[in-house]
Scaffold this motif. Structure first.
Motif, PDB file in Angstrom:
ATOM      1  N   ILE A  43       7.888   2.380   1.372  1.00 30.03           N
ATOM      2  CA  ILE A  43       6.776   2.316   0.439  1.00 30.03           C
ATOM      3  C   ILE A  43       5.784   1.254   0.897  1.00 30.03           C
ATOM      4  N   ASP A  55       0.561  -0.808   1.655  1.00 26.43           N
ATOM      5  CA  ASP A  55       1.212   0.198   0.817  1.00 26.43           C
ATOM      6  C   ASP A  55       1.172   1.515   1.584  1.00 26.43           C
ATOM      7  N   TRP A 173      10.470  -0.390  -1.274  1.00 30.51           N
ATOM      8  CA  TRP A 173       9.781  -0.778  -2.495  1.00 30.51           C
ATOM      9  C   TRP A 173       8.515  -1.511  -2.077  1.00 30.51           C
ATOM     10  N   ARG A 174       7.670  -1.817  -3.053  1.00 28.62           N
ATOM     11  CA  ARG A 174       6.443  -2.553  -2.728  1.00 28.62           C
ATOM     12  C   ARG A 174       6.777  -4.017  -2.576  1.00 28.62           C
TER      13      ARG A 174
ATOM     14  N   ARG C  79       5.636   6.274  -9.085  1.00 28.76           N
ATOM     15  CA  ARG C  79       4.755   5.160  -8.752  1.00 28.76           C
ATOM     16  C   ARG C  79       5.255   4.380  -7.533  1.00 28.76           C
ATOM     17  N   ASP C  80       6.569   4.173  -7.443  1.00 26.58           N
ATOM     18  CA  ASP C  80       7.106   3.291  -6.404  1.00 26.58           C
ATOM     19  C   ASP C  80       7.985   4.007  -5.392  1.00 26.58           C
TER      20      ASP C  80
END
Lengths: 428, 45, 225
Positions: A43, A55, A173-174, C79-80
């Motif tokens: 991500i 991102d 993940w971010r 979203r993730d």
């Protein structure tokens, strides 16, 4: 819910590629190369040139964080592969993390395998732990004390915060250097349970301690030696009672055997009335015969009152004139001082001679005593000679030497635990 | 570690039994000639 | 098993399960919906986003000692992140799902009959998510749900968007189909997911299974692995 993944096809047509190969694209910030190894799962990823965090959830490639301060290299480079617990893993990213105050720092490598998913390989002060996210509900997560998780009993170890200070590579993940989570640690060495909690979620992971040398071998790279105790390292100091217990039993059996077979025979006993006239004289015992070789113990008893006695003795073989010296000193004082009554020394003593060969012997005694210097009544001194006596001191020394091994190991074990628990506790 | 312990334990037991069965006391061999004290120790006076 | 000619290109579109109502033509990517007698095309499916999944349509495996085949797949985004929902057909005709996310695999089957009250309650809180709103405060994960005799804890609630589908599925899954998904886990590895597409709620109950235990066959070759 404004940033839904668009899933739109890439702007430029991509030539068909074999699945499995890393994919690269240009960093929207500097144009440098960004590599994606876990395609479709990562991500966020960092640029290898400017270390900007991007991102990569969709094709829009939004910058999460422009160029992080300084590039930091890790001991194990991104892209390195290794077999750990019989599964091949590829390092796809790493994070530098620290506790709240920044006193305690560690590195978390993200490992990827398309079949097995992800693991975290955590390095703290040279200690390595392979961590897997636990898809299990742990109702007691966060509690201080003992908790049950994944079939194991875990002991509360510590509680604090984990800040991410640097990220490199790609993550599912971010990732962000703004991440702060509350972490609660539990241990059941070599296992470790980590509960990470932030506003959105609770993540429970379970780790297993890995030997640093095994990690170095697996990655074929030198790694620093671990310092002090690892949080979930199994205490290496284990008193092995097997060997020592066996030795203690053997020594005891041997001691009992030697007691049983020793003759412990009285071969002569004589009482001498010593007076000042005996000063400088040599007294002689009667002769006695020893048929086998054996040690000799001479027991001296004298009723001394605030006096001393020294016997300079020689055991003489009357056939060969071979002489074996022995010396016995006795002293006995008593009195009263500011602390009350006191007493020093005693009226009896023994001296042991090493084994002598068979033969006929006599004991010659040259006495000296305090009373020789002053007029007094005769002092009766009894000298008894024992042959082939059993010995306890060897056994006692052997026991002390043997039991020292588990004792030292126990002390080292306790010191290791002390060093382990110094890293635990609750950080406010 | 365990091997070292085994060697050590064997050495201790063998030395003990060798000394015992031959009649030697390790303490007696190490003890020197000690003279008797010729009077009352000063601190008792 | 039934075969239909793709209304768009004429190639065979196979429905291996009688309960499948939707399939994507493997040749022209037409989305085909099965009616009573015939099939109709409802459009063309775009290419699925690339991923590193070792699974593919036709992969086989075992669950509780019974063989299964993967017959369909939904690619879901939130979203993730992204994950795959593989539709599986067991040898005994049961159909289930394998959720593949970050290399963990959950096998689940739709809960038959009336859904427990817990589920209805949950969706009452979460449905606003579907229309772009916020869930109620009660919709925060952490609450317990009683499903199929086990207690599970809701660990995340998210708005899931279909990014594409392939193979055959028990419902039409065009790109952009939205559901609210609530994932739940139990103490012993039990797994459940509750989802609601705006029309009806479904509950799927099962458990997490290790890669080795699934004994997959006919995997997609991954270069370098």
């Amino acid at each position: 819910m404004d940033d839904q993944p668009s899933g739109s096809p890439p702007a430029q047509p991509v030539p068909p590629r074999a699945p499995g190969r890393p994919r690269t694209f240009a960093c929207p910030s500097c144009g440098g190369t960004v590599t994606l190894r876990a395609v479709g799962q990562s991500i966020s990823a960092t640029c290898s040139q400017c270390s900007s965090l991007i991102d990569v959830a969709d094709e829009n490639l939004r910058i999460i964080e422009a160029a992080q301060s300084a590039m930091q290299d890790a001991e194990i480079p991104i892209g390195a592969r290794a077999r750990l617990s019989d599964i091949e893993w590829e390092v796809v990213g790493y994070m530098r993390r620290s506790d709240g105050p920044g006193d305690f720092r560690w590195t978390e490598y993200l490992l990827f395998n398309p079949y097995r998913g992800y693991r975290f390989l955590v390095e703290e002060y040279g200690h390595w732990t392979l961590v897997k996210m636990l898809n299990r509900d742990v109702p007691e997560a966060g509690k201080q004390g003992w908790i049950e998780a994944n079939g194991r009993s875990y002991q509360f170890f510590g509680k604090g915060f984990a800040r991410t200070t640097y990220v490199a590579g790609e993550f599912f993940w971010r990732a962000s250097t703004a991440d702060v989570t509350a972490v609660t640690d539990y241990i059941a060495p070599p296992y470790r349970l980590m509960v990470e909690k932030n506003d959105a979620e609770i993540i429970v992971s379970e780790g297993e301690y890995l030997d640093a040398r095994a990690v170095a071998t697996a990655f074929n790279t030198p790694l620093r030696t671990p310092s002090s105790a690892g949080v979930s390292q199994v205490n290496p100091h284990k008193p092995s009672l097997m060997v020592i217990g066996f030795a203690v039993i053997a020594a005891t059996m041997l001691q009992l055997t030697s007691l049983a077979i020793s003759a412990n025979a009285l071969v002569g006993s004589q009482t001498y009335q010593l007076t000042a006239a005996d000063k400088g004289k040599t007294l002689s015992s009667g002769t006695f015969r020893l048929n086998r070789s054996g040690n000799i113990e001479i027991e001296t008893g004298a009723y001394l009152i605030n006096d001393w006695l020294e016997l300079d003795m020689a055991l003489v073989n009357v056939d060969t004139n071979e002489s074996y010296p022995a010396f016995q000193s006795l002293e006995h004082y008593r009195g009263t001082d500011s602390d009350g009554d006191w007493e020093e020394g005693g009226n009896n003593g023994t001296v042991l001679l090493p084994p002598v060969p068979p033969g006929t012997y006599k004991l010659l005694i040259e006495p000296d005593a305090g009373l020789f210097a002053k007029p007094s009544s005769p002092l009766p001194v009894t000298v008894a000679i024992r042959y082939d006596v059993p010995i306890w001191s060897n056994y006692l020394i052997a026991m002390a030497l043997l039991l020292a091994v588990p004792a030292i190991s126990m002390i080292r074990r306790m010191m290791f635990e002390k060093s382990r628990w110094e890293k635990g506790g609750v950080a406010e | 570690m365990s091997k070292l312990q085994m060697v050590y334990a064997a050495l201790v037991v063998l030395t003990m039994s060798a000394a015992n069965f031959n009649g030697y006391a390790v303490t007696a061999m190490l003890a020197g000639k000690q003279a008797a004290s010729r009077g009352v120790n000063a601190y008792h006076k | 098993m039934r075969k239909f000619a793709c209304p768009s290109c004429g190639a065979d579109v196979t429905f291996r399960s009688a309960q499948s109502v939707y399939a994507v033509c493997p040749y022209c990517q037409s989305m085909v919906v099965r009616g009573d007698v015939d099939v109709t095309s409802i459009g063309v499916m775009a290419a699925l986003p690339e991923d590193m999944s070792p699974l593919q349509l036709g992969s086989g495996g075992y669950f509780e000692d019974q063989p299964f085949t993967l017959i369909g797949r939904l690619k879901i985004g939130w979203r993730d992140g992204l994950w795959n929902e593989w539709h599986l057909l067991m040898a005994d005709g049961r159909r289930g799902w394998i959720g593949e996310a970050q290399g963990s695999f959950s096998v689940s089957f739709e809960l038959e009959g009336v859904l427990p009250r817990d589920v209805a309650q949950t969706f009452e809180y979460c449905l606003p998510l579907l229309t772009g709103g916020e869930g109620a405060d009660e919709a925060k994960p952490g609450f317990l749900v009683e499903l199929g005799g086990t207690t599970l804890r809701a660990v995340d609630i998210k708005l899931a968007t279909c990014l594409g589908s392939e193979g055959e599925l028990p419902f039409a899954a065009p790109k952009g189909r939205r559901t609210v998904a609530v994932d739940c886990i139990g103490v012993g590895g039990e797994f459940a997911t509750l989802d609601h597409d705006g029309h009806r709620a479904r509950a799927y109950v099962g458990r997490y299974v290790e890669w080795d235990a699934l004994r997959f066959t006919n995997l997609r070759p991954l270069e370098g692995w």
